[in-house]
Motif scaffolding. Structure first.
Motif, mmCIF file in Angstrom:
data_model
loop_
_atom_site.group_PDB
_atom_site.id
_atom_site.type_symbol
_atom_site.label_atom_id
_atom_site.label_comp_id
_atom_site.label_asym_id
_atom_site.label_seq_id
_atom_site.Cartn_x
_atom_site.Cartn_y
_atom_site.Cartn_z
ATOM 1 N N PRO A 191 7.520 -18.186 -44.966
ATOM 2 C CA PRO A 191 6.246 -18.074 -44.253
ATOM 3 C C PRO A 191 6.117 -19.088 -43.112
ATOM 4 O O PRO A 191 5.239 -18.948 -42.265
ATOM 5 N N SER A 192 6.978 -20.087 -43.076
ATOM 6 C CA SER A 192 6.915 -21.111 -42.030
ATOM 7 C C SER A 192 7.613 -20.593 -40.769
ATOM 8 O O SER A 192 8.842 -20.467 -40.734
ATOM 9 N N ARG A 193 6.823 -20.309 -39.753
ATOM 10 C CA ARG A 193 7.397 -19.792 -38.510
ATOM 11 C C ARG A 193 8.397 -20.770 -37.878
ATOM 12 O O ARG A 193 9.474 -20.354 -37.466
ATOM 13 N N PRO A 194 8.078 -22.080 -37.798
ATOM 14 C CA PRO A 194 9.068 -23.008 -37.229
ATOM 15 C C PRO A 194 10.370 -23.045 -38.038
ATOM 16 O O PRO A 194 11.461 -23.094 -37.468
ATOM 17 N N GLU A 195 10.254 -23.010 -39.342
ATOM 18 C CA GLU A 195 11.446 -23.010 -40.192
ATOM 19 C C GLU A 195 12.271 -21.748 -39.947
ATOM 20 O O GLU A 195 13.495 -21.803 -39.826
ATOM 21 N N ARG A 196 11.593 -20.623 -39.855
ATOM 22 C CA ARG A 196 12.259 -19.348 -39.609
ATOM 23 C C ARG A 196 12.979 -19.352 -38.257
ATOM 24 O O ARG A 196 14.113 -18.890 -38.139
ATOM 25 N N ARG A 197 12.317 -19.905 -37.247
ATOM 26 C CA ARG A 197 12.900 -19.917 -35.900
ATOM 27 C C ARG A 197 14.083 -20.867 -35.767
ATOM 28 O O ARG A 197 15.017 -20.590 -35.018
ATOM 29 N N ILE A 198 14.035 -22.005 -36.454
ATOM 30 C CA ILE A 198 15.122 -22.981 -36.340
ATOM 31 C C ILE A 198 16.238 -22.666 -37.312
ATOM 32 O O ILE A 198 17.403 -22.518 -36.928
ATOM 33 N N TRP A 199 15.913 -22.581 -38.596
ATOM 34 C CA TRP A 199 16.953 -22.458 -39.617
ATOM 35 C C TRP A 199 17.410 -21.028 -39.845
ATOM 36 O O TRP A 199 18.516 -20.811 -40.352
ATOM 37 N N GLY A 200 16.600 -20.042 -39.480
ATOM 38 C CA GLY A 200 17.034 -18.644 -39.603
ATOM 39 C C GLY A 200 18.333 -18.384 -38.846
ATOM 40 O O GLY A 200 19.332 -17.951 -39.445
ATOM 41 N N PRO A 201 18.372 -18.662 -37.529
ATOM 42 C CA PRO A 201 19.631 -18.436 -36.790
ATOM 43 C C PRO A 201 20.784 -19.306 -37.286
ATOM 44 O O PRO A 201 21.938 -18.860 -37.307
ATOM 45 N N VAL A 202 20.480 -20.539 -37.692
ATOM 46 C CA VAL A 202 21.541 -21.427 -38.188
ATOM 47 C C VAL A 202 22.157 -20.839 -39.448
ATOM 48 O O VAL A 202 23.390 -20.775 -39.577
ATOM 49 N N THR A 203 21.326 -20.382 -40.372
ATOM 50 C CA THR A 203 21.884 -19.856 -41.617
ATOM 51 C C THR A 203 22.560 -18.500 -41.411
ATOM 52 O O THR A 203 23.516 -18.191 -42.112
ATOM 53 N N VAL A 204 22.095 -17.722 -40.448
ATOM 54 C CA VAL A 204 22.809 -16.474 -40.128
ATOM 55 C C VAL A 204 24.219 -16.810 -39.642
ATOM 56 O O VAL A 204 25.199 -16.175 -40.046
ATOM 57 N N LEU A 205 24.336 -17.811 -38.794
ATOM 58 C CA LEU A 205 25.651 -18.231 -38.314
ATOM 59 C C LEU A 205 26.517 -18.758 -39.467
ATOM 60 O O LEU A 205 27.720 -18.466 -39.537
ATOM 61 N N LEU A 206 25.902 -19.497 -40.387
ATOM 62 C CA LEU A 206 26.640 -19.964 -41.563
ATOM 63 C C LEU A 206 27.157 -18.784 -42.390
ATOM 64 O O LEU A 206 28.307 -18.787 -42.844
ATOM 65 N N VAL A 207 26.321 -17.783 -42.576
ATOM 66 C CA VAL A 207 26.728 -16.593 -43.332
ATOM 67 C C VAL A 207 27.888 -15.895 -42.625
ATOM 68 O O VAL A 207 28.882 -15.515 -43.264
ATOM 69 N N LEU A 208 27.790 -15.734 -41.314
ATOM 70 C CA LEU A 208 28.863 -15.078 -40.566
ATOM 71 C C LEU A 208 30.179 -15.852 -40.679
ATOM 72 O O LEU A 208 31.240 -15.255 -40.862
ATOM 73 N N CYS A 209 30.100 -17.159 -40.581
ATOM 74 C CA CYS A 209 31.306 -17.981 -40.737
ATOM 75 C C CYS A 209 31.869 -17.854 -42.140
ATOM 76 O O CYS A 209 33.087 -17.730 -42.333
#
Length: 121
Positions: free
Chosen positions: A96-114
């Motif tokens: 529910p945290s928009r800042p968390e979603r915006r910062i860590w969402g893309p980072v964790t997507v990249l982690l998943v892809l790696c």
């Protein structure tokens, strides 16, 4: 395949630094745990941040071993790290945290892809 390991380990290092800063009292609570604790984390959550940092370090080690950056570990450590990475990615995209979603969402997507690249390497 080794590039995926280096990217993963670098991002994990950033996340570990973030957790260490929150454990030390940085007022970034709105960027973690669904934004439940804006400002500094309460003391019990600071200890949790230390634990989360340690888990992140173990995940990075498992991925680095899979990539051939460090010595070998049992293969289950890689799969456990990948599972936690995927769950974390989902959580960071659904928080529910928009800042968390915006910062860590893309980072964790990249982690998943790696991690997936390492799985299919």
């Amino acid at each position: 395949m080794i590039w995926a390991g280096y990217i993963y380990v670098t991002l994990i290092g950033i996340l570990m630094l973030f957790q260490a800063c929150m454990a030390a009292g940085a007022p970034w609570g709105h960027l973690a745990n669904g934004g439940r604790w804006p400002g500094q984390l309460p003391v019990p959550m600071r200890f949790a941040a230390v634990g989360q940092g340690a888990i992140l370090g173990l995940m990075g080690w498992a991925m680095a071993a899979r990539a051939g950056i460090v010595g070998t570990l049992p293969v289950w450590t890689f799969w456990a790290a990948l599972g936690v990475t995927v769950m974390t990615g989902v959580a960071n995209l659904a928080t529910p945290s928009r800042p968390e979603r915006r910062i860590w969402g893309p980072v964790t997507v990249l982690l998943v892809l790696c991690g997936l690249r390492l799985a299919w390497g």
